[in-house]
Each structure stands twice: as C-alpha cells, then as structure tokens.
Design an enzyme around this catalytic site. Structure first.
Site, PDB file in Angstrom:
ATOM      1  N   TYR A  31     -34.069  -2.211  62.174  1.00 44.58           N
ATOM      2  CA  TYR A  31     -34.977  -3.334  61.941  1.00 44.58           C
ATOM      3  C   TYR A  31     -35.775  -3.118  60.654  1.00 44.58           C
ATOM      4  O   TYR A  31     -35.901  -4.023  59.822  1.00 44.58           O
ATOM      5  CB  TYR A  31     -35.917  -3.499  63.134  1.00 44.58           C
ATOM      6  CG  TYR A  31     -36.777  -4.740  63.080  1.00 44.58           C
ATOM      7  CD1 TYR A  31     -36.269  -5.973  63.472  1.00 44.58           C
ATOM      8  CD2 TYR A  31     -38.099  -4.675  62.641  1.00 44.58           C
ATOM      9  CE1 TYR A  31     -37.061  -7.121  63.426  1.00 44.58           C
ATOM     10  CE2 TYR A  31     -38.891  -5.818  62.591  1.00 44.58           C
ATOM     11  CZ  TYR A  31     -38.363  -7.036  62.985  1.00 44.58           C
ATOM     12  OH  TYR A  31     -39.152  -8.164  62.931  1.00 44.58           O
ATOM     13  N   SER A  51     -41.297  -9.055  57.584  1.00 51.67           N
ATOM     14  CA  SER A  51     -42.034  -8.364  58.639  1.00 51.67           C
ATOM     15  C   SER A  51     -43.042  -7.424  57.996  1.00 51.67           C
ATOM     16  O   SER A  51     -42.927  -7.079  56.814  1.00 51.67           O
ATOM     17  CB  SER A  51     -41.053  -7.559  59.506  1.00 51.67           C
ATOM     18  OG  SER A  51     -41.717  -6.645  60.356  1.00 51.67           O
TER      19      SER A  51
END
Length: 253
Positions: free
Chosen positions: A158, A145
């Site tokens: 996350y 990410s």
C-alpha cells in the site's frame, strides 16, 4: 463571479470505487456541483446512485474488477457512448493488505499494486486520450494517501503504491498540461472508512492517532467533497501536479 468557476454543470465524471466511503462522498459532491456521474465498481453502488439522481444528475453504473486492465477500454467506450463525453476522472478505487514485511506475500503485493497504481495509470491514459480527442482538456484526480508522504507499518504494498501515485501524478502533469489536462491528487488523512476500521477498533492505536491530529477528530468522507470539486472545476485550472493533503493537520504536526 468566482463561484461560477466551481460549477460543474454540463460535465461528466468517471469515479472508480464509489459504492461506499470516500468514493461515494466524492461522487455525490461532484453531482451536487452539477456533474453527471459514471461509476465503476465491483458491486452495485445503490446508495450512491440514489443520492446522485436525487441531485438531478444522470448516473451510469458500470461493473468491473479493477484488479485487471483488460476491460478498461470497453468501459470507457461505453461511458462515452452513453454520456457523450468525459471531462473528469477520479481514480479512487484502492485496496489495502496488512502484514509484517517479513511475512508479506507476493499475492498481496500484486493485488494491491494492480488496483492502486497499474489500473490507475492505464485508465488515466485512456481518459487522457479521450480528452485529447475531445479537444478541450480535462481533469484527472488521483487518490493518494498520507502514506504517499510517510512509511507506515505493516502495509508495504500500500505504501509503495501510494508513493507511486504521488510520483505519477507529477509525471503525468508534466506531460499532459500542454493538452489542457490537469493532473492532481488528494491525500486523505485518517478517515472513517472500511479501510481504517481495524485501526479504529484498536483502542491504543485509535488514541495515538487522535492525539496527533490537530483537528482532534477522525475525518469524515464528506470532508473530501469540497477538495474534489475544487480540483475538478475551472477554479483549479492553474493547479497541476500537486498532492493536497486533507488530513486535519496530521502532516503539519
């Protein structure tokens, strides 16, 4: 011919979390390059199955809760039993929970870390053992990410999990390259998926994001097709331990 190095004919890929969004597009892209697909999802990937079979490839759907690791060995055993081999693993399945770090719960922390990094490692371990047994190497592609590079806000677990994905990609590449196993990662930018719906629905946040992307648009799931085929193919045989951002230039800004 160089284009032959991008062909995946005769290959079998395991793709997790491919019923929608990025996973669906990557599975379809791999199929269009000639790859048979083993899909691991919590729900039936009906549309993905249709597009993969329309490309003339085999499709095996396996259901599992990837927040737990106890089913992983049996899933892989079934995949090998029905498809004959495994050549590629795409660790795409992931979840996100949003809350202020001051209020973030232990449950939200554990849920995200279990799917995004714990299962990713232990499934990679099982697939790497299969690669070694088969004797001809293989490709592992993790989905990282932009928050593997940046901190973000209101997504502590996350960010931690995706930072771990990039680090683990490097570590596994160091250990497994001697077996002919390439381990790399893709870091999608701001893509129109379920995970980014809240951001796109916020007019201020949406505008701020678009203003920073040099390409001037949100990414589409299809933007991941080419990069995943590259990392899955012989064209990337000398690429190892690298995280490739597919972000419209976000990180360059």
């Amino acid at each position: 011919m160089i284009l032959n190095d991008f062909s995946l004919h005769g290959k079998v890929a395991v793709v997790t979390g491919c019923n929608t969004g990025l996973g669906k597009s990557m599975a379809v892209g791999l199929a269009q390059a000639g790859c048979d697909i083993v899909a691991i999802n919590r729900s039936e990937p009906t549309e993905t199955a249709k597009e993969v079979t329309a490309a003339g490839r085999r499709f095996l759907s396996l259901k599992a809760d990837l927040g737990k690791q106890d089913q992983l060995a049996s899933l892989l055993e079934r995949a090998v039993g029905e498809m004959g081999q495994i050549d590629i693993l795409v660790n795409n399945a992931g979840i996100i929970r949003r809350d202020e770090a001051l209020d973030f719960s232990e449950q939200d922390w554990d849920d995200v870390m279990n799917v995004n990094i714990k299962t990713l490692f232990f499934l990679s371990q099982l697939v790497a053992r299969q690669f070694v047994k088969q004797g001809h190497g293989g490709k592992i592609i993790n989905i990282a990410s932009l928050l593997s590079f940046q901190g973000g806000v209101r997504v502590p677990s996350y960010t931690a999990s995706k930072s771990a994905v990039m680090g683990l990609t490097r570590e596994l590449a160091n250990e497994w390259a001697k077996h002919g196993i390439n381990v790399n990662a893709l870091a999608p930018g701001y893509i129109t998926t379920n995970n980014t719906e809240q951001l796109r629905d916020d007019p201020t946040r949406n505008k701020d994001i678009l203003n920073r992307i040099p390409a001037g648009r949100w990414g589409a799931p299809e933007d991941l097709m080419g990069p995943v085929v590259f990392l899955a193919s012989n064209a990337s045989d000398y690429v190892n331990g690298y995280t490739l951002a597919v972000d419209g230039g976000w990180l360059a800004r």
